[in-house]
Write an enzyme that holds these catalytic residues in place. Structure first.
Site, PDB file in Angstrom:
ATOM      1  N   GLU A  41     -16.623 -69.499   2.546  1.00 55.85           N
ATOM      2  CA  GLU A  41     -17.144 -70.032   1.282  1.00 55.85           C
ATOM      3  C   GLU A  41     -18.538 -69.471   0.969  1.00 55.85           C
ATOM      4  O   GLU A  41     -18.848 -69.192  -0.185  1.00 55.85           O
ATOM      5  CB  GLU A  41     -17.174 -71.562   1.293  1.00 55.85           C
ATOM      6  CG  GLU A  41     -15.800 -72.221   1.291  1.00 55.85           C
ATOM      7  CD  GLU A  41     -14.964 -71.910   0.044  1.00 55.85           C
ATOM      8  OE1 GLU A  41     -15.484 -71.373  -0.944  1.00 55.85           O
ATOM      9  OE2 GLU A  41     -13.746 -72.193   0.082  1.00 55.85           O
ATOM     10  N   TYR A 124     -21.269 -77.600  -3.723  1.00 53.38           N
ATOM     11  CA  TYR A 124     -20.042 -76.796  -3.755  1.00 53.38           C
ATOM     12  C   TYR A 124     -19.478 -76.580  -2.347  1.00 53.38           C
ATOM     13  O   TYR A 124     -18.304 -76.843  -2.074  1.00 53.38           O
ATOM     14  CB  TYR A 124     -20.356 -75.454  -4.441  1.00 53.38           C
ATOM     15  CG  TYR A 124     -19.368 -74.380  -4.120  1.00 53.38           C
ATOM     16  CD1 TYR A 124     -18.139 -74.325  -4.755  1.00 53.38           C
ATOM     17  CD2 TYR A 124     -19.641 -73.423  -3.140  1.00 53.38           C
ATOM     18  CE1 TYR A 124     -17.215 -73.340  -4.442  1.00 53.38           C
ATOM     19  CE2 TYR A 124     -18.730 -72.446  -2.819  1.00 53.38           C
ATOM     20  CZ  TYR A 124     -17.517 -72.403  -3.473  1.00 53.38           C
ATOM     21  OH  TYR A 124     -16.614 -71.445  -3.147  1.00 53.38           O
ATOM     22  N   ASP A 142     -17.174 -74.531  -8.758  1.00 49.31           N
ATOM     23  CA  ASP A 142     -17.839 -73.232  -8.719  1.00 49.31           C
ATOM     24  C   ASP A 142     -17.610 -72.536 -10.063  1.00 49.31           C
ATOM     25  O   ASP A 142     -17.054 -73.140 -10.991  1.00 49.31           O
ATOM     26  CB  ASP A 142     -17.334 -72.385  -7.537  1.00 49.31           C
ATOM     27  CG  ASP A 142     -15.910 -71.878  -7.742  1.00 49.31           C
ATOM     28  OD1 ASP A 142     -15.213 -72.365  -8.666  1.00 49.31           O
ATOM     29  OD2 ASP A 142     -15.484 -70.976  -6.998  1.00 49.31           O
TER      30      ASP A 142
HETATM   31  N1  ADE Z   1     -13.331 -68.656  -4.142  1.00 49.12           N
HETATM   32  C1  ADE Z   1     -14.244 -69.309  -3.410  1.00 49.12           C
HETATM   33  N2  ADE Z   1     -13.662 -70.078  -2.497  1.00 49.12           N
HETATM   34  C2  ADE Z   1     -12.332 -69.904  -2.640  1.00 49.12           C
HETATM   35  C3  ADE Z   1     -11.213 -70.436  -1.990  1.00 49.12           C
HETATM   36  N3  ADE Z   1     -11.354 -71.292  -0.982  1.00 49.12           N
HETATM   37  N4  ADE Z   1     -10.006 -70.051  -2.425  1.00 49.12           N
HETATM   38  C4  ADE Z   1      -9.912 -69.180  -3.451  1.00 49.12           C
HETATM   39  N5  ADE Z   1     -10.915 -68.630  -4.096  1.00 49.12           N
HETATM   40  C5  ADE Z   1     -12.131 -68.995  -3.701  1.00 49.12           C
END
Ligand code: ADE
Length: 350
Positions: A41, A124, A142
């Site tokens: 993340e 987030y 996000d």
């Molecule tokens: N973008 C950021 N985190 C994500 C996730 N867990 N799955 C898909 N796209 C993402």
């Protein structure tokens, strides 16, 4: 005033079903351990999935768990983050890993509320880890989710405003509250990344198409609404490449540990107004020694753009307190930002 949550049971089911059908096979998804989800993340805050996978594998090979990350020197962490940018995120990861190992007995916090105080973990990331790994019913908001929400709910207000973001958080929390929060959150992010894209969304493949207000009113092209960003400033610098008489090394210095690009290495630099103003400075630094300006290296950071002109200074010892001679063959072992890495690569590989 934030509207009370609406009934989103149907959207919840639709998103979960869609996610199970189309989700990408990503390395942290098969067994979502908090350490792996955390790293993924943080990397995904700045880089698209396809671009970050190589960095993710490299990082995991070097630091497979929180204990190995906590035990590493910060220079090693920065080196393994090289190319991703936003180096304070790597430093925060490292500090938080040490905190988890030394203060929390190696146990990863499991709730939104206990994750949030950790350095580098904001709403987030806390929502992502707690929902994906521990099933907490907390919505992730996000950039992808903001775009999906603005279009689906037909929000025409400025989505950069905190009250509008709070409205979207209420919607995301309601969706996560309908069950399978980790899957719903990932479905929304996946939808934003692969279908409800900034330009030319593929609405025919969207599970939320029937209820989407932007789609119905032909507004996908102008939502989400964000005011135009102010133009970022442009800086010009010289990178001073000092070589000793016998060649083979180059003078390098390490940036202070905190702040912009903190802890990364660099060639000494001098700010100049323009490329043409360089001559005067160079005459002072190394009278008669200048062997020309190398082709410029340009880069855009989030808050400014920069043009850097490398200057070769042979047989000149720098009048600098900090720094050291580094064999050119060892430049690959140091953590360098994009601009200085490009200059180093020219030295290494021509
Ligand atoms: N973008 C950021 N985190 C994500 C996730 N867990 N799955 C898909 N796209 C993402």
């Amino acid at each position: 005033m934030i509207a009370p949550p609406r009934d989103v049971t149907e959207e919840n089911r639709t998103l979960v079903t869609w996610y199970h059908r189309v989700k990408r096979d990503l390395p942290w998804r098969a067994e979502p351990l908090p350490y792996r989800v955390w790293i993924s993340e943080i990397m995904l805050q700045q880089t698209r999935v396809d671009q970050m996978l190589g960095y993710y594998e490299r990082f995991m090979n070097r630091f497979p768990d929180v204990v190995s990350l906590a035990a590493a020197p910060v220079d090693d962490v920065l080196k393994n983050w090289e190319g991703l940018g936003y180096y304070s995120r790597a430093r925060n990861l490292h500090q938080t890993a040490k905190h988890i190992v030394h203060q929390l007995g190696g146990r990863f916090p499991e709730t939104y509320a206990t994750l949030l105080p950790l350095k580098g973990i904001g709403p987030y990331t806390a929502a992502a880890i707690s929902s994906i790994c521990f099933g907490e019913q907390k919505g992730v908001v996000d950039g992808n989710v903001i775009r999906v929400a603005a279009r689906f709910l037909g929000i025409e207000k400025d989505v950069t405003k905190p009250d509008v973001k709070a409205e979207i958080q209420v919607w995301a929390d309601a969706l996560a509250g309908g069950g399978n929060p980790g899957d719903v959150n990932q479905a929304l992010m996946e939808l934003g990344a692969t279908v409800c894209t900034p330009r030319e969304p593929v609405c025919d493949r969207c599970p939320l198409k029937p209820g989407c207000i932007a789609r119905r009113n032909n507004m996908t092209g102008r939502l989400p609404f964000k005011p135009k960003k102010a133009k970022v400033p442009h800086k010009t610098e010289l990178a001073l490449l000092y070589f000793p008489k016998d060649g083979g090394s180059v003078w390098m210095e390490q940036r202070p540990p905190e702040g912009f690009l903190g802890g990364l290495w660099k060639f000494p630099t001098a700010a100049v107004e323009t490329r043409d103003a360089a001559g005067t400075i160079l005459e002072k630094l190394a009278p008669g020694r200048l062997s020309g300006l190398e082709p410029v290296v340009k880069h855009a950071y989030s808050h400014f753009k920069i043009s850097v002109y490398p200057v070769l200074l042979h047989g000149v010892t720098p009048a600098l307190e900090a720094g050291c001679w580094v064999p050119i063959a060892d430049l690959d072992t140091l953590a360098l930002d994009k601009v200085h890495r490009r200059i180093a690569d020219r030295l290494r590989h021509g």
